[in-house]
Design an enzyme around this catalytic site. Structure first.
Site, PDB file in Angstrom:
ATOM      1  N   ASN A  13      64.359  34.440  40.362  1.00 35.54           N
ATOM      2  CA  ASN A  13      65.277  33.725  41.261  1.00 35.54           C
ATOM      3  C   ASN A  13      64.445  32.959  42.293  1.00 35.54           C
ATOM      4  O   ASN A  13      63.792  33.563  43.145  1.00 35.54           O
ATOM      5  CB  ASN A  13      66.192  34.773  41.911  1.00 35.54           C
ATOM      6  CG  ASN A  13      67.172  34.178  42.908  1.00 35.54           C
ATOM      7  OD1 ASN A  13      66.837  33.272  43.649  1.00 35.54           O
ATOM      8  ND2 ASN A  13      68.377  34.708  42.918  1.00 35.54           N
ATOM      9  N   LYS A  16      65.022  33.767  46.021  1.00 37.18           N
ATOM     10  CA  LYS A  16      64.434  35.036  46.435  1.00 37.18           C
ATOM     11  C   LYS A  16      62.918  34.930  46.535  1.00 37.18           C
ATOM     12  O   LYS A  16      62.315  35.417  47.479  1.00 37.18           O
ATOM     13  CB  LYS A  16      64.734  36.112  45.381  1.00 37.18           C
ATOM     14  CG  LYS A  16      66.064  36.746  45.462  1.00 37.18           C
ATOM     15  CD  LYS A  16      66.039  37.929  44.501  1.00 37.18           C
ATOM     16  CE  LYS A  16      67.393  38.484  44.234  1.00 37.18           C
ATOM     17  NZ  LYS A  16      67.360  39.567  43.241  1.00 37.18           N
ATOM     18  N   ASP A  68      66.921  44.206  44.146  1.00 37.67           N
ATOM     19  CA  ASP A  68      68.288  44.005  43.692  1.00 37.67           C
ATOM     20  C   ASP A  68      69.158  43.870  44.928  1.00 37.67           C
ATOM     21  O   ASP A  68      68.959  44.565  45.924  1.00 37.67           O
ATOM     22  CB  ASP A  68      68.774  45.149  42.811  1.00 37.67           C
ATOM     23  CG  ASP A  68      69.953  44.700  41.963  1.00 37.67           C
ATOM     24  OD1 ASP A  68      69.874  43.619  41.332  1.00 37.67           O
ATOM     25  OD2 ASP A  68      70.985  45.398  41.934  1.00 37.67           O
ATOM     26  N   ASP A 150      74.976  31.983  50.374  1.00 39.65           N
ATOM     27  CA  ASP A 150      74.619  31.653  51.761  1.00 39.65           C
ATOM     28  C   ASP A 150      75.603  30.694  52.454  1.00 39.65           C
ATOM     29  O   ASP A 150      75.929  30.909  53.622  1.00 39.65           O
ATOM     30  CB  ASP A 150      73.194  31.078  51.832  1.00 39.65           C
ATOM     31  CG  ASP A 150      72.136  32.181  51.789  1.00 39.65           C
ATOM     32  OD1 ASP A 150      72.498  33.355  51.953  1.00 39.65           O
ATOM     33  OD2 ASP A 150      70.957  31.850  51.589  1.00 39.65           O
ATOM     34  N   ARG A 176      67.313  40.976  53.211  1.00 40.79           N
ATOM     35  CA  ARG A 176      66.013  40.985  52.534  1.00 40.79           C
ATOM     36  C   ARG A 176      64.888  41.122  53.569  1.00 40.79           C
ATOM     37  O   ARG A 176      63.935  41.874  53.365  1.00 40.79           O
ATOM     38  CB  ARG A 176      65.868  39.686  51.714  1.00 40.79           C
ATOM     39  CG  ARG A 176      64.677  39.673  50.772  1.00 40.79           C
ATOM     40  CD  ARG A 176      64.843  38.648  49.668  1.00 40.79           C
ATOM     41  NE  ARG A 176      65.960  38.989  48.808  1.00 40.79           N
ATOM     42  CZ  ARG A 176      67.157  38.414  48.882  1.00 40.79           C
ATOM     43  NH1 ARG A 176      67.389  37.419  49.730  1.00 40.79           N
ATOM     44  NH2 ARG A 176      68.129  38.812  48.098  1.00 40.79           N
TER      45      ARG A 176
HETATM   46  P1  IMP Z   1      70.282  40.052  41.653  1.00 44.51           P
HETATM   47  O1  IMP Z   1      69.713  40.828  42.831  1.00 44.51           O
HETATM   48  O2  IMP Z   1      69.263  39.243  40.960  1.00 44.51           O
HETATM   49  O3  IMP Z   1      71.127  40.905  40.780  1.00 44.51           O
HETATM   50  O4  IMP Z   1      71.256  38.946  42.245  1.00 44.51           O
HETATM   51  C1  IMP Z   1      71.914  39.127  43.431  1.00 44.51           C
HETATM   52  C2  IMP Z   1      72.880  37.997  43.665  1.00 44.51           C
HETATM   53  O5  IMP Z   1      73.442  38.268  44.959  1.00 44.51           O
HETATM   54  C3  IMP Z   1      72.214  36.639  43.766  1.00 44.51           C
HETATM   55  O6  IMP Z   1      72.240  35.935  42.584  1.00 44.51           O
HETATM   56  C4  IMP Z   1      73.069  35.963  44.823  1.00 44.51           C
HETATM   57  O7  IMP Z   1      74.188  35.411  44.231  1.00 44.51           O
HETATM   58  C5  IMP Z   1      73.489  37.115  45.720  1.00 44.51           C
HETATM   59  N1  IMP Z   1      72.540  37.222  46.838  1.00 44.51           N
HETATM   60  C6  IMP Z   1      71.578  38.155  47.035  1.00 44.51           C
HETATM   61  N2  IMP Z   1      70.896  37.895  48.162  1.00 44.51           N
HETATM   62  C7  IMP Z   1      71.411  36.767  48.663  1.00 44.51           C
HETATM   63  C8  IMP Z   1      71.103  35.989  49.811  1.00 44.51           C
HETATM   64  O8  IMP Z   1      70.176  36.245  50.601  1.00 44.51           O
HETATM   65  N3  IMP Z   1      71.881  34.914  49.991  1.00 44.51           N
HETATM   66  C9  IMP Z   1      72.908  34.579  49.173  1.00 44.51           C
HETATM   67  N4  IMP Z   1      73.209  35.241  48.072  1.00 44.51           N
HETATM   68  C10 IMP Z   1      72.474  36.349  47.823  1.00 44.51           C
END
Ligand code: IMP
Length: 194
Positions: A13, A16, A68, A150, A176
Protein backbone atom coordinates in the site's frame (compact mmCIF):
# COMPACT_ATOMS: atom_id res chain seq x y z
CA UNK A 1 31.21 3.01 5.99
CA UNK A 2 29.17 0.56 8.04
CA UNK A 3 26.24 -0.94 6.18
CA UNK A 4 22.89 0.36 7.38
CA UNK A 5 20.68 -2.17 9.11
CA UNK A 6 17.64 -3.16 7.10
CA UNK A 7 14.00 -3.48 8.08
CA UNK A 8 11.38 -4.85 5.70
CA UNK A 9 8.02 -3.08 5.57
CA UNK A 10 5.53 -5.77 4.58
CA UNK A 11 3.02 -3.76 2.58
CA UNK A 12 2.16 -2.98 -1.01
CA UNK A 13 0.00 0.00 0.00
CA UNK A 14 1.85 3.10 -1.23
CA UNK A 15 0.02 5.39 1.21
CA UNK A 16 1.11 3.26 4.16
CA UNK A 17 4.65 2.87 2.85
CA UNK A 18 5.04 6.62 2.52
CA UNK A 19 3.90 7.07 6.11
CA UNK A 20 6.30 4.41 7.44
CA UNK A 21 9.20 6.01 5.59
CA UNK A 22 8.40 9.32 7.28
CA UNK A 23 7.66 7.85 10.72
CA UNK A 24 10.84 5.75 10.79
CA UNK A 25 13.13 8.28 9.06
CA UNK A 26 14.90 9.09 12.34
CA UNK A 27 15.90 5.48 13.04
CA UNK A 28 18.66 5.34 10.40
CA UNK A 29 17.30 1.96 9.24
CA UNK A 30 17.31 1.11 5.56
CA UNK A 31 13.61 0.40 4.85
CA UNK A 32 12.82 -2.18 2.20
CA UNK A 33 9.28 -2.56 0.85
CA UNK A 34 8.04 -6.12 0.39
CA UNK A 35 4.58 -6.95 -0.87
CA UNK A 36 4.12 -10.61 -0.05
CA UNK A 37 0.54 -10.63 -1.30
CA UNK A 38 -0.50 -12.38 1.91
CA UNK A 39 -4.12 -13.52 2.26
CA UNK A 40 -5.58 -11.64 5.20
CA UNK A 41 -7.31 -14.65 6.70
CA UNK A 42 -6.93 -13.61 10.35
CA UNK A 43 -9.85 -12.53 12.46
CA UNK A 44 -8.02 -9.73 14.25
CA UNK A 45 -5.70 -6.91 13.23
CA UNK A 46 -2.93 -8.59 15.22
CA UNK A 47 -3.33 -11.94 13.41
CA UNK A 48 -3.16 -10.25 10.02
CA UNK A 49 -0.23 -8.03 11.04
CA UNK A 50 1.58 -11.16 12.26
CA UNK A 51 0.89 -13.02 8.99
CA UNK A 52 2.31 -10.16 6.92
CA UNK A 53 5.36 -9.61 9.17
CA UNK A 54 6.30 -13.28 9.59
CA UNK A 55 5.81 -14.07 5.88
CA UNK A 56 8.06 -11.16 4.91
CA UNK A 57 10.68 -12.02 7.55
CA UNK A 58 10.66 -15.69 6.51
CA UNK A 59 11.08 -14.93 2.81
CA UNK A 60 13.65 -12.16 3.16
CA UNK A 61 15.70 -13.37 6.12
CA UNK A 62 15.44 -9.84 7.52
CA UNK A 63 13.45 -8.34 10.39
CA UNK A 64 10.05 -7.25 9.13
CA UNK A 65 7.23 -5.00 10.15
CA UNK A 66 3.65 -5.90 9.22
CA UNK A 67 0.72 -3.55 9.62
CA UNK A 68 -2.99 -4.18 9.71
CA UNK A 69 -5.39 -1.33 10.12
CA UNK A 70 -8.94 -0.25 9.55
CA UNK A 71 -11.71 2.12 10.40
CA UNK A 72 -14.48 1.18 12.86
CA UNK A 73 -17.76 3.06 12.82
CA UNK A 74 -19.84 3.03 15.98
CA UNK A 75 -23.23 3.23 14.24
CA UNK A 76 -22.25 0.17 12.16
CA UNK A 77 -21.21 -1.88 15.19
CA UNK A 78 -17.50 -1.43 14.42
CA UNK A 79 -17.83 -2.24 10.71
CA UNK A 80 -15.83 -2.37 8.40
CA UNK A 81 -12.88 -2.90 10.82
CA UNK A 82 -10.51 -5.56 9.53
CA UNK A 83 -12.55 -5.63 6.32
CA UNK A 84 -11.82 -1.94 5.55
CA UNK A 85 -9.73 -2.75 2.47
CA UNK A 86 -12.42 -5.08 1.06
CA UNK A 87 -15.56 -2.93 0.84
CA UNK A 88 -15.20 -2.51 -2.91
CA UNK A 89 -12.77 -2.73 -5.84
CA UNK A 90 -11.37 0.82 -5.61
CA UNK A 91 -10.94 3.16 -2.66
CA UNK A 92 -13.52 5.47 -4.21
CA UNK A 93 -16.01 2.57 -4.21
CA UNK A 94 -15.08 1.68 -0.64
CA UNK A 95 -15.61 5.20 0.67
CA UNK A 96 -18.89 5.51 -1.25
CA UNK A 97 -20.06 2.17 0.16
CA UNK A 98 -19.23 3.25 3.72
CA UNK A 99 -21.20 6.48 3.26
CA UNK A 100 -24.10 4.57 1.68
CA UNK A 101 -24.34 2.34 4.75
CA UNK A 102 -24.42 5.42 7.00
CA UNK A 103 -27.11 7.24 5.04
CA UNK A 104 -30.08 8.10 7.26
CA UNK A 105 -28.23 7.28 10.49
CA UNK A 106 -28.11 10.13 13.02
CA UNK A 107 -24.86 12.08 13.16
CA UNK A 108 -22.20 12.38 14.48
CA UNK A 109 -20.91 9.18 12.93
CA UNK A 110 -18.31 8.46 15.59
CA UNK A 111 -15.47 6.30 14.41
CA UNK A 112 -11.92 5.30 15.12
CA UNK A 113 -8.94 4.24 13.08
CA UNK A 114 -6.93 1.36 14.49
CA UNK A 115 -3.45 0.21 13.53
CA UNK A 116 -1.59 -2.84 14.83
CA UNK A 117 2.07 -3.18 13.94
CA UNK A 118 3.80 -6.56 14.26
CA UNK A 119 7.58 -6.80 14.38
CA UNK A 120 8.92 -10.21 13.34
CA UNK A 121 12.56 -11.09 13.77
CA UNK A 122 14.19 -14.51 13.78
CA UNK A 123 15.05 -15.78 17.21
CA UNK A 124 12.45 -13.57 18.95
CA UNK A 125 8.74 -13.78 19.56
CA UNK A 126 6.81 -11.45 17.26
CA UNK A 127 5.93 -8.25 19.12
CA UNK A 128 2.84 -6.06 18.69
CA UNK A 129 2.20 -2.33 19.00
CA UNK A 130 -1.17 -0.64 18.68
CA UNK A 131 -2.43 2.85 18.03
CA UNK A 132 -5.88 4.37 17.64
CA UNK A 133 -7.29 7.70 16.54
CA UNK A 134 -10.83 8.71 17.41
CA UNK A 135 -12.84 10.91 15.08
CA UNK A 136 -15.95 11.22 12.98
CA UNK A 137 -16.97 10.13 9.49
CA UNK A 138 -18.40 13.03 7.48
CA UNK A 139 -20.60 12.68 4.39
CA UNK A 140 -18.67 15.11 2.15
CA UNK A 141 -15.20 14.24 0.83
CA UNK A 142 -12.73 16.88 1.98
CA UNK A 143 -9.13 17.15 0.79
CA UNK A 144 -6.97 14.90 -1.33
CA UNK A 145 -4.03 14.26 1.00
CA UNK A 146 -3.29 10.90 2.58
CA UNK A 147 -5.01 7.74 1.37
CA UNK A 148 -7.91 5.40 2.06
CA UNK A 149 -10.76 6.92 4.04
CA UNK A 150 -8.74 10.04 4.96
CA UNK A 151 -11.03 12.55 3.11
CA UNK A 152 -14.09 11.49 5.14
CA UNK A 153 -12.40 11.18 8.55
CA UNK A 154 -12.73 14.36 10.61
CA UNK A 155 -10.30 14.82 13.49
CA UNK A 156 -11.97 16.42 16.54
CA UNK A 157 -10.66 19.82 17.56
CA UNK A 158 -8.92 20.46 14.22
CA UNK A 159 -11.88 21.17 11.93
CA UNK A 160 -10.04 19.13 9.32
CA UNK A 161 -10.22 15.69 7.79
CA UNK A 162 -7.01 13.69 7.39
CA UNK A 163 -7.46 14.44 3.68
CA UNK A 164 -6.92 18.12 4.46
CA UNK A 165 -3.76 17.61 6.53
CA UNK A 166 -0.17 17.57 5.31
CA UNK A 167 1.74 14.45 6.49
CA UNK A 168 3.41 16.25 9.39
CA UNK A 169 0.00 17.23 10.76
CA UNK A 170 -1.61 13.80 10.24
CA UNK A 171 1.19 12.21 12.24
CA UNK A 172 0.27 14.26 15.31
CA UNK A 173 -2.99 12.31 15.54
CA UNK A 174 -2.84 9.17 13.46
CA UNK A 175 -3.27 5.60 14.66
CA UNK A 176 -0.21 4.55 12.63
CA UNK A 177 1.98 7.28 14.15
CA UNK A 178 0.85 6.22 17.62
CA UNK A 179 1.60 2.54 16.96
CA UNK A 180 5.04 3.49 15.63
CA UNK A 181 5.68 5.69 18.68
CA UNK A 182 4.96 2.67 20.93
CA UNK A 183 7.34 0.59 18.78
CA UNK A 184 10.10 3.21 19.06
CA UNK A 185 9.60 3.65 22.80
CA UNK A 186 9.83 -0.13 23.37
CA UNK A 187 13.44 -0.13 22.14
CA UNK A 188 12.65 -3.20 19.99
CA UNK A 189 14.30 -1.69 16.90
CA UNK A 190 17.64 -1.33 18.66
CA UNK A 191 17.94 -5.07 19.24
CA UNK A 192 17.21 -6.37 15.73
CA UNK A 193 19.10 -9.46 14.56
CA UNK A 194 20.43 -8.07 11.28
P1 IMP B 1 -5.05 -3.29 5.38
O1 IMP B 1 -4.42 -2.86 6.70
O2 IMP B 1 -4.06 -3.40 4.29
O3 IMP B 1 -5.95 -4.46 5.55
O4 IMP B 1 -5.98 -2.10 4.89
C1 IMP B 1 -6.57 -1.24 5.77
C2 IMP B 1 -7.51 -0.32 5.03
O5 IMP B 1 -8.00 0.57 6.05
C3 IMP B 1 -6.82 0.56 4.00
O6 IMP B 1 -6.91 0.05 2.72
C4 IMP B 1 -7.61 1.85 4.13
O7 IMP B 1 -8.76 1.77 3.36
C5 IMP B 1 -8.00 1.88 5.60
N1 IMP B 1 -6.99 2.65 6.34
C6 IMP B 1 -6.03 2.19 7.18
N2 IMP B 1 -5.29 3.21 7.64
C7 IMP B 1 -5.76 4.32 7.06
C8 IMP B 1 -5.38 5.69 7.13
O8 IMP B 1 -4.42 6.11 7.79
N3 IMP B 1 -6.14 6.52 6.41
C9 IMP B 1 -7.20 6.13 5.67
N4 IMP B 1 -7.57 4.87 5.53
C10 IMP B 1 -6.86 3.96 6.24
Amino acid sequence: MAERRRLVIASGNTGKLREYRELLAGTGLDLVAFDGDVDEVGETYAENARLKAETAAGRSGLPALGDDSGVEVEALGGFPGIRSARLGPTQQDRTAELLRRLEGKPRPWNARFVCVVALADRGSETRFFEGECRGEIVPEWRGAAGFGYDPVFLVPGTGKTFGEMPPEEKRLYSHRARAVRALLESGALEGLSV
